[in-house]
Design an enzyme around this catalytic site. Structure first.
Site, PDB file in Angstrom:
ATOM      1  N   TYR A  53      15.732   4.075   8.157  1.00  0.00           N
ATOM      2  CA  TYR A  53      14.388   4.376   7.632  1.00  0.00           C
ATOM      3  C   TYR A  53      14.362   5.707   6.885  1.00  0.00           C
ATOM      4  O   TYR A  53      13.587   5.884   5.946  1.00  0.00           O
ATOM      5  CB  TYR A  53      13.344   4.325   8.764  1.00  0.00           C
ATOM      6  CG  TYR A  53      13.047   2.891   9.117  1.00  0.00           C
ATOM      7  CD1 TYR A  53      13.641   2.276  10.218  1.00  0.00           C
ATOM      8  CD2 TYR A  53      12.231   2.114   8.300  1.00  0.00           C
ATOM      9  CE1 TYR A  53      13.423   0.931  10.491  1.00  0.00           C
ATOM     10  CE2 TYR A  53      12.000   0.766   8.570  1.00  0.00           C
ATOM     11  CZ  TYR A  53      12.601   0.180   9.663  1.00  0.00           C
ATOM     12  OH  TYR A  53      12.394  -1.157   9.928  1.00  0.00           O
ATOM     13  N   ARG A  56      15.365   4.774   3.450  1.00  0.00           N
ATOM     14  CA  ARG A  56      14.289   4.073   2.740  1.00  0.00           C
ATOM     15  C   ARG A  56      13.171   5.059   2.376  1.00  0.00           C
ATOM     16  O   ARG A  56      12.579   4.983   1.307  1.00  0.00           O
ATOM     17  CB  ARG A  56      13.749   2.918   3.585  1.00  0.00           C
ATOM     18  CG  ARG A  56      14.783   1.792   3.718  1.00  0.00           C
ATOM     19  CD  ARG A  56      14.255   0.608   4.465  1.00  0.00           C
ATOM     20  NE  ARG A  56      13.107   0.025   3.771  1.00  0.00           N
ATOM     21  CZ  ARG A  56      12.268  -0.812   4.385  1.00  0.00           C
ATOM     22  NH1 ARG A  56      12.443  -1.086   5.674  1.00  0.00           N
ATOM     23  NH2 ARG A  56      11.271  -1.335   3.709  1.00  0.00           N
ATOM     24  N   GLN A  86       1.883  -5.565   2.839  1.00  0.00           N
ATOM     25  CA  GLN A  86       2.960  -5.703   3.820  1.00  0.00           C
ATOM     26  C   GLN A  86       3.959  -4.556   3.618  1.00  0.00           C
ATOM     27  O   GLN A  86       4.871  -4.384   4.417  1.00  0.00           O
ATOM     28  CB  GLN A  86       3.689  -7.040   3.639  1.00  0.00           C
ATOM     29  CG  GLN A  86       2.782  -8.256   3.789  1.00  0.00           C
ATOM     30  CD  GLN A  86       3.501  -9.525   3.405  1.00  0.00           C
ATOM     31  OE1 GLN A  86       4.277 -10.077   4.181  1.00  0.00           O
ATOM     32  NE2 GLN A  86       3.257  -9.985   2.181  1.00  0.00           N
ATOM     33  N   ASN A  87       3.784  -3.795   2.545  1.00  0.00           N
ATOM     34  CA  ASN A  87       4.747  -2.760   2.191  1.00  0.00           C
ATOM     35  C   ASN A  87       4.541  -1.502   3.032  1.00  0.00           C
ATOM     36  O   ASN A  87       3.408  -1.173   3.402  1.00  0.00           O
ATOM     37  CB  ASN A  87       4.635  -2.409   0.698  1.00  0.00           C
ATOM     38  CG  ASN A  87       4.873  -3.623  -0.181  1.00  0.00           C
ATOM     39  OD1 ASN A  87       5.505  -4.588   0.253  1.00  0.00           O
ATOM     40  ND2 ASN A  87       4.316  -3.613  -1.385  1.00  0.00           N
ATOM     41  N   ASP A  89       5.646   1.377   1.826  1.00  0.00           N
ATOM     42  CA  ASP A  89       5.624   2.527   0.909  1.00  0.00           C
ATOM     43  C   ASP A  89       4.173   2.969   0.708  1.00  0.00           C
ATOM     44  O   ASP A  89       3.243   2.262   1.109  1.00  0.00           O
ATOM     45  CB  ASP A  89       6.297   2.163  -0.442  1.00  0.00           C
ATOM     46  CG  ASP A  89       5.576   1.050  -1.202  1.00  0.00           C
ATOM     47  OD1 ASP A  89       6.223   0.046  -1.551  1.00  0.00           O
ATOM     48  OD2 ASP A  89       4.358   1.188  -1.433  1.00  0.00           O
ATOM     49  N   HIS A 104       2.223  -3.594   8.063  1.00  0.00           N
ATOM     50  CA  HIS A 104       3.518  -3.329   8.702  1.00  0.00           C
ATOM     51  C   HIS A 104       3.782  -1.834   8.856  1.00  0.00           C
ATOM     52  O   HIS A 104       4.929  -1.422   9.001  1.00  0.00           O
ATOM     53  CB  HIS A 104       4.655  -4.001   7.912  1.00  0.00           C
ATOM     54  CG  HIS A 104       4.530  -5.492   7.913  1.00  0.00           C
ATOM     55  ND1 HIS A 104       5.125  -6.290   6.963  1.00  0.00           N
ATOM     56  CD2 HIS A 104       3.856  -6.335   8.733  1.00  0.00           C
ATOM     57  CE1 HIS A 104       4.834  -7.553   7.217  1.00  0.00           C
ATOM     58  NE2 HIS A 104       4.049  -7.609   8.284  1.00  0.00           N
ATOM     59  N   GLY A 170       3.546 -10.531  -5.379  1.00  0.00           N
ATOM     60  CA  GLY A 170       4.888 -10.101  -4.970  1.00  0.00           C
ATOM     61  C   GLY A 170       5.241 -10.311  -3.518  1.00  0.00           C
ATOM     62  O   GLY A 170       5.857  -9.444  -2.892  1.00  0.00           O
ATOM     63  N   SER A 172       6.949 -13.359  -0.788  1.00  0.00           N
ATOM     64  CA  SER A 172       7.544 -14.698  -0.644  1.00  0.00           C
ATOM     65  C   SER A 172       6.809 -15.499   0.428  1.00  0.00           C
ATOM     66  O   SER A 172       7.129 -16.656   0.680  1.00  0.00           O
ATOM     67  CB  SER A 172       9.016 -14.549  -0.229  1.00  0.00           C
ATOM     68  OG  SER A 172       9.065 -13.926   1.066  1.00  0.00           O
TER      69      SER A 172
HETATM   70  N1  APR Z   1       6.921  -8.510  -9.678  1.00  0.00           N
HETATM   71  C1  APR Z   1       6.259  -9.345  -8.817  1.00  0.00           C
HETATM   72  N2  APR Z   1       6.877 -10.025  -7.807  1.00  0.00           N
HETATM   73  C2  APR Z   1       8.213  -9.859  -7.701  1.00  0.00           C
HETATM   74  C3  APR Z   1       8.970  -9.016  -8.555  1.00  0.00           C
HETATM   75  C4  APR Z   1       8.261  -8.326  -9.574  1.00  0.00           C
HETATM   76  N3  APR Z   1       8.902  -7.503 -10.437  1.00  0.00           N
HETATM   77  N4  APR Z   1      10.286  -9.071  -8.171  1.00  0.00           N
HETATM   78  C5  APR Z   1      10.336  -9.917  -7.112  1.00  0.00           C
HETATM   79  N5  APR Z   1       9.098 -10.401  -6.838  1.00  0.00           N
HETATM   80  C6  APR Z   1       8.687 -11.338  -5.780  1.00  0.00           C
HETATM   81  C7  APR Z   1       9.760 -12.320  -5.358  1.00  0.00           C
HETATM   82  O1  APR Z   1       9.777 -13.445  -6.216  1.00  0.00           O
HETATM   83  C8  APR Z   1       9.265 -12.683  -3.950  1.00  0.00           C
HETATM   84  O2  APR Z   1       8.300 -13.717  -3.997  1.00  0.00           O
HETATM   85  O3  APR Z   1       8.393 -10.582  -4.633  1.00  0.00           O
HETATM   86  C9  APR Z   1       8.603 -11.393  -3.474  1.00  0.00           C
HETATM   87  C10 APR Z   1       9.465 -10.606  -2.516  1.00  0.00           C
HETATM   88  O4  APR Z   1       9.570 -11.335  -1.321  1.00  0.00           O
HETATM   89  P1  APR Z   1      10.227 -10.619  -0.043  1.00  0.00           P
HETATM   90  O5  APR Z   1      11.439  -9.882  -0.466  1.00  0.00           O
HETATM   91  O6  APR Z   1      10.320 -11.649   1.037  1.00  0.00           O
HETATM   92  O7  APR Z   1       9.136  -9.509   0.366  1.00  0.00           O
HETATM   93  P2  APR Z   1       7.840  -9.703   1.243  1.00  0.00           P
HETATM   94  O8  APR Z   1       7.201 -11.021   0.998  1.00  0.00           O
HETATM   95  O9  APR Z   1       7.005  -8.474   1.040  1.00  0.00           O
HETATM   96  O10 APR Z   1       8.429  -9.675   2.745  1.00  0.00           O
HETATM   97  C11 APR Z   1       7.474  -9.674   3.789  1.00  0.00           C
HETATM   98  O11 APR Z   1       9.242  -9.319   5.376  1.00  0.00           O
HETATM   99  O12 APR Z   1      11.181  -8.223   5.897  1.00  0.00           O
HETATM  100  C12 APR Z   1       9.835  -8.262   6.133  1.00  0.00           C
HETATM  101  O13 APR Z   1       8.507  -6.468   6.812  1.00  0.00           O
HETATM  102  C13 APR Z   1       9.183  -6.987   5.716  1.00  0.00           C
HETATM  103  O14 APR Z   1       6.999  -6.657   4.734  1.00  0.00           O
HETATM  104  C14 APR Z   1       8.213  -7.406   4.634  1.00  0.00           C
HETATM  105  C15 APR Z   1       7.976  -8.870   4.930  1.00  0.00           C
END
Ligand code: APR
Length: 227
Positions: A53, A56, A86-87, A89, A104, A170, A172
């Site tokens: 962390y 990060r 969920q970020n 930052d 989170h 942004g 998944s």
């Molecule tokens: N602009 C918009 N979306 C984007 C970009 C971009 N430039 N680049 C990538 N993405 C999208 C990807 O297509 C994907 O759908 O952002 C998403 C990232 O997904 P993850 O990496 O799974 O992130 P997230 O959904 O925030 O994860 C949720 O999982 O690991 C845990 O606690 C962690 O908060 C996190 C949670």
């Protein structure tokens, strides 16, 4: 005043140089979640978790909010806006948003290992082993690890029920309970999703903007501000 609720994930900070989790060069490719982001990992090897962390936090402090963060903040000129992120930052805050719910946690604060409600600001990027909370326990990052409760989830869910417009940027939608928040948005409320790779959505009521955040978010916010 219309209430816009925005749910964001790592994708909105990708163009600020912060890695997402599940994209091809994602964070979870370089690390094993079990080693760095669970209470067991903290028990087993707290220094490794602390270091993960700290690294990060360093990149968060070096990153800058991008035009997507700033565009969402601009919405506050005309709308009531709640950002549920969920970020961990602080780029939404640094981009100017004044109402941010961190599902989170947030990496710029530390928390007691004994009582999660005891949190403290962290000056600089490094939280050291030996830095103790007022109860004498080792300070850790104020983030929610896998397997831990998500204290803000109920508040976030009730916020979603009051949305007049919903924007998902942004994420998944891979992680619950955060991903389940979209089900609390009333059916008749317009829903937008901005993502270059639209994830699976349980309902097809979303207006899809298949763009990266710095393109898609300002496009939408300009439309909303000028309608
Ligand atoms: N602009 C918009 N979306 C984007 C970009 C971009 N430039 N680049 C990538 N993405 C999208 C990807 O297509 C994907 O759908 O952002 C998403 C990232 O997904 P993850 O990496 O799974 O992130 P997230 O959904 O925030 O994860 C949720 O999982 O690991 C845990 O606690 C962690 O908060 C996190 C949670």
């Amino acid at each position: 005043m219309k209430h816009i609720v925005v749910l964001t994930g790592a994708g909105i900070s990708a163009e600020s140089g912060l890695k997402t989790f599940r994209d091809s060069d994602g964070l979870w490719e370089g690390y094993n979640i079990q080693d760095v982001a669970t209470p067991e990992a903290w028990e087993w090897n707290p220094a490794l978790v602390q270091d993960f962390y700290n690294m990060r936090r360093k990149s968060v402090l070096e990153a800058k909010p991008n035009s997507a963060h700033c565009a969402l903040a601009q919405l506050e000129e005309k709308f009531k806006v709640t950002i549920i992120t969920q970020n961990i930052d602080d780029l939404h805050e640094r981009g100017g948003s004044t109402n941010v719910v961190h599902l989170h946690g947030i990496i710029t604060r530390s928390q007691s290992s004994k009582n999660p409600n005891l949190t403290y600001p962290i000056n600089g990027w490094e939280l050291k082993m030996g830095e103790l909370c007022e109860l004498g326990s080792q300070l850790r990052a104020h983030v929610v690890w896998f397997g831990e409760a998500v204290p803000m989830i109920d508040e976030a869910a009730s916020i979603c029920t009051t949305a007049d417009l919903f924007i998902l940027v942004g994420s998944s939608l891979a992680v619950y309970p955060a991903a389940g928040l979209i089900n609390y948005v009333p059916r008749n409320v317009p829903k937008y999703i901005i993502d270059p790779k639209i994830p699976y959505l349980p309902s097809d009521h979303f207006i899809k903007i298949e763009e990266k955040a710095t393109l898609g978010v300002p496009l939408l916010t300009n439309e909303l501000l000028n309608e």
